[in-house]
Design an enzyme around this catalytic site. Sequence first.
Site, PDB file in Angstrom:
ATOM      1  N   CYS A 266      -0.778 -34.098 -19.490  1.00  0.00           N
ATOM      2  CA  CYS A 266      -1.276 -34.803 -18.293  1.00  0.00           C
ATOM      3  C   CYS A 266      -0.243 -35.856 -17.882  1.00  0.00           C
ATOM      4  O   CYS A 266      -0.554 -37.039 -17.724  1.00  0.00           O
ATOM      5  CB  CYS A 266      -2.630 -35.439 -18.538  1.00  0.00           C
ATOM      6  SG  CYS A 266      -3.847 -34.343 -19.296  1.00  0.00           S
ATOM      7  N   ALA A 268       1.993 -36.387 -15.219  1.00  0.00           N
ATOM      8  CA  ALA A 268       2.365 -36.924 -13.905  1.00  0.00           C
ATOM      9  C   ALA A 268       1.871 -38.365 -13.755  1.00  0.00           C
ATOM     10  O   ALA A 268       0.817 -38.714 -14.294  1.00  0.00           O
ATOM     11  CB  ALA A 268       1.781 -36.041 -12.807  1.00  0.00           C
ATOM     12  N   PRO A 269       2.642 -39.221 -13.063  1.00  0.00           N
ATOM     13  CA  PRO A 269       3.877 -38.926 -12.316  1.00  0.00           C
ATOM     14  C   PRO A 269       5.171 -38.993 -13.144  1.00  0.00           C
ATOM     15  O   PRO A 269       6.246 -38.896 -12.592  1.00  0.00           O
ATOM     16  CB  PRO A 269       3.889 -40.017 -11.247  1.00  0.00           C
ATOM     17  CG  PRO A 269       3.217 -41.178 -11.904  1.00  0.00           C
ATOM     18  CD  PRO A 269       2.151 -40.594 -12.786  1.00  0.00           C
ATOM     19  N   GLY A 270       5.064 -39.167 -14.459  1.00  0.00           N
ATOM     20  CA  GLY A 270       6.252 -39.080 -15.303  1.00  0.00           C
ATOM     21  C   GLY A 270       6.783 -40.385 -15.844  1.00  0.00           C
ATOM     22  O   GLY A 270       7.813 -40.400 -16.517  1.00  0.00           O
ATOM     23  N   GLY A 271       6.099 -41.496 -15.575  1.00  0.00           N
ATOM     24  CA  GLY A 271       6.579 -42.783 -16.079  1.00  0.00           C
ATOM     25  C   GLY A 271       6.629 -42.841 -17.596  1.00  0.00           C
ATOM     26  O   GLY A 271       7.608 -43.314 -18.185  1.00  0.00           O
ATOM     27  N   LYS A 272       5.576 -42.353 -18.248  1.00  0.00           N
ATOM     28  CA  LYS A 272       5.541 -42.385 -19.705  1.00  0.00           C
ATOM     29  C   LYS A 272       6.528 -41.370 -20.287  1.00  0.00           C
ATOM     30  O   LYS A 272       7.127 -41.606 -21.345  1.00  0.00           O
ATOM     31  CB  LYS A 272       4.118 -42.127 -20.198  1.00  0.00           C
ATOM     32  CG  LYS A 272       3.108 -43.193 -19.765  1.00  0.00           C
ATOM     33  CD  LYS A 272       1.733 -42.890 -20.307  1.00  0.00           C
ATOM     34  CE  LYS A 272       0.710 -43.904 -19.836  1.00  0.00           C
ATOM     35  NZ  LYS A 272       0.417 -43.795 -18.384  1.00  0.00           N
ATOM     36  N   ASP A 289       1.540 -30.843 -16.701  1.00  0.00           N
ATOM     37  CA  ASP A 289       0.521 -31.282 -15.752  1.00  0.00           C
ATOM     38  C   ASP A 289      -0.099 -30.067 -15.094  1.00  0.00           C
ATOM     39  O   ASP A 289       0.584 -29.065 -14.840  1.00  0.00           O
ATOM     40  CB  ASP A 289       1.092 -32.223 -14.688  1.00  0.00           C
ATOM     41  CG  ASP A 289      -0.009 -33.074 -14.064  1.00  0.00           C
ATOM     42  OD1 ASP A 289      -0.284 -34.167 -14.609  1.00  0.00           O
ATOM     43  OD2 ASP A 289      -0.619 -32.645 -13.066  1.00  0.00           O
ATOM     44  N   ASP A 315      -2.687 -26.000 -17.750  1.00  0.00           N
ATOM     45  CA  ASP A 315      -3.926 -26.674 -18.117  1.00  0.00           C
ATOM     46  C   ASP A 315      -3.864 -27.030 -19.604  1.00  0.00           C
ATOM     47  O   ASP A 315      -3.663 -26.160 -20.452  1.00  0.00           O
ATOM     48  CB  ASP A 315      -5.102 -25.737 -17.841  1.00  0.00           C
ATOM     49  CG  ASP A 315      -6.455 -26.401 -18.041  1.00  0.00           C
ATOM     50  OD1 ASP A 315      -6.533 -27.384 -18.802  1.00  0.00           O
ATOM     51  OD2 ASP A 315      -7.439 -25.924 -17.436  1.00  0.00           O
ATOM     52  N   CYS A 387      -6.827 -44.793 -18.463  1.00  0.00           N
ATOM     53  CA  CYS A 387      -6.815 -46.019 -17.655  1.00  0.00           C
ATOM     54  C   CYS A 387      -8.246 -46.342 -17.230  1.00  0.00           C
ATOM     55  O   CYS A 387      -8.509 -46.713 -16.089  1.00  0.00           O
ATOM     56  CB  CYS A 387      -5.890 -45.900 -16.447  1.00  0.00           C
ATOM     57  SG  CYS A 387      -6.256 -44.530 -15.337  1.00  0.00           S
TER      58      CYS A 387
END
Length: 449
Positions: A266, A268-272, A289, A315, A387
């Site tokens: 999961c 997106a958006p790819g920061g982690k 994702d 998935d 979050c």
Amino acid sequence: MNHPSPQSSSSAQSLPLWRLLQATALVVQAVKEGRSLTTQIDSVATELRPGVQALSFQVMRQWGRALALRGKLASKAPPPAADALLCTALALCWRDSDAPYPVHTLVNQTVEAAQKQRHTKAQSGFINACLRRFMRERAALIEQTDGFLEARWNHPGWWIERLQKDYPEHWQSLLDAAQRPAPMTLRVNVKHQSVLNYQLQLNDVGIMSKPVGAQGLQLEKPVPVQRLPGFSQGHVSVQDAAAQLAAPLLTHGMDTQHPWRILDACAAPGGKTGHLLELLENAQVWALDVDSHRAERIEQNLTRTGVHAKVITGDAMRTADWWDGVPFDAILLDAPCTASGVVRRHPDVRWLRRATDSAQLAGIQRQILQALWPLLTPGGKLLYCTCSIFKAEGDGSIQAFLQHNTDAQLHPSPGHLIPGQVPEGLPFKHNALGEHDGFYYALLEKRRV
């Protein structure tokens, strides 16, 4: 995401207010019909977007009060377009201290907006009468609505009740925090330079900041990313201070030079994903994702920061569709959730969610955990995060997982991390996080047989 006030936007100042109010009401109506505020703002004409963005965020933060006031002014709701415009005006002008324009200007321009819009023209007289009465009886009407929970706290009643149950000592401060715009926080790429050096670069271009966490700088005021020195070269990324804990929690104690095999599920958006690769430059990271468009955003963010991962559309619960059968040394699962911890950045979330969503999403979280656990090598670690501040989506999901997986050991973890709280259970030193989003973290290790 941070948003300018309408008064500070030069593009908004050159436009008639009635046009901004018209466009804002259309966005608000779409949210009432169940659509995302962010998506609707993206579809607004470019010249209107900054002003509409600021106004619509303010409306969403005052929507409970607006609905209560409209209920006092009208025996029944008018047609949807007129109702959206009327409630937009009430949300913006019910309290002088928050009004983005003088109240009489907002009222006059709302009536003009109604008269110039085909879907509201027939109700312009009704809207005018409601707003004129509101101006005459404002103090009394506000006092009458003070007793409504949704008006007082500008959240749905079920949301308020859930926070009262989950956080009996903090629910009021959590609701207050949700009304404040979120700060803009950067994560400095320490492969490029130190946090202090980048802070000095910001100072040189007039951007004030303070250090937060291990790699973060929180800006005194939000700025467009184009103003950030070296942003396009990947020197910094925009990432909340609480979210910046994910990669260090998962990678703590791992040999930074080893070619670890890591799954960011999961992603997106790819920061982690990018943060993992900054900390473990030789790691083989898979970024997964379910949405192909969101997977493209992962690619874009990784390209900007100069790192590479294997980006996959798939998935997380259907591992047979994308997994090659080789176990992962570590897994980061940022699970689907209600996003109740980021409501400051997405004030429409509170009105889009339903009371049953948290339990439904908790079920999905447990299914994903169960699907990914067999992909982890013995001795490997899985970091579960959301979050959300709702306990059903944090401790609830993890405790249910632990009951059914005796080979899982829970390490010291921050658990539910709420705004204003100093995180505990971190295995590394950190600075205060400053203003941050609500998060949940649980670090699991698979016992060796």
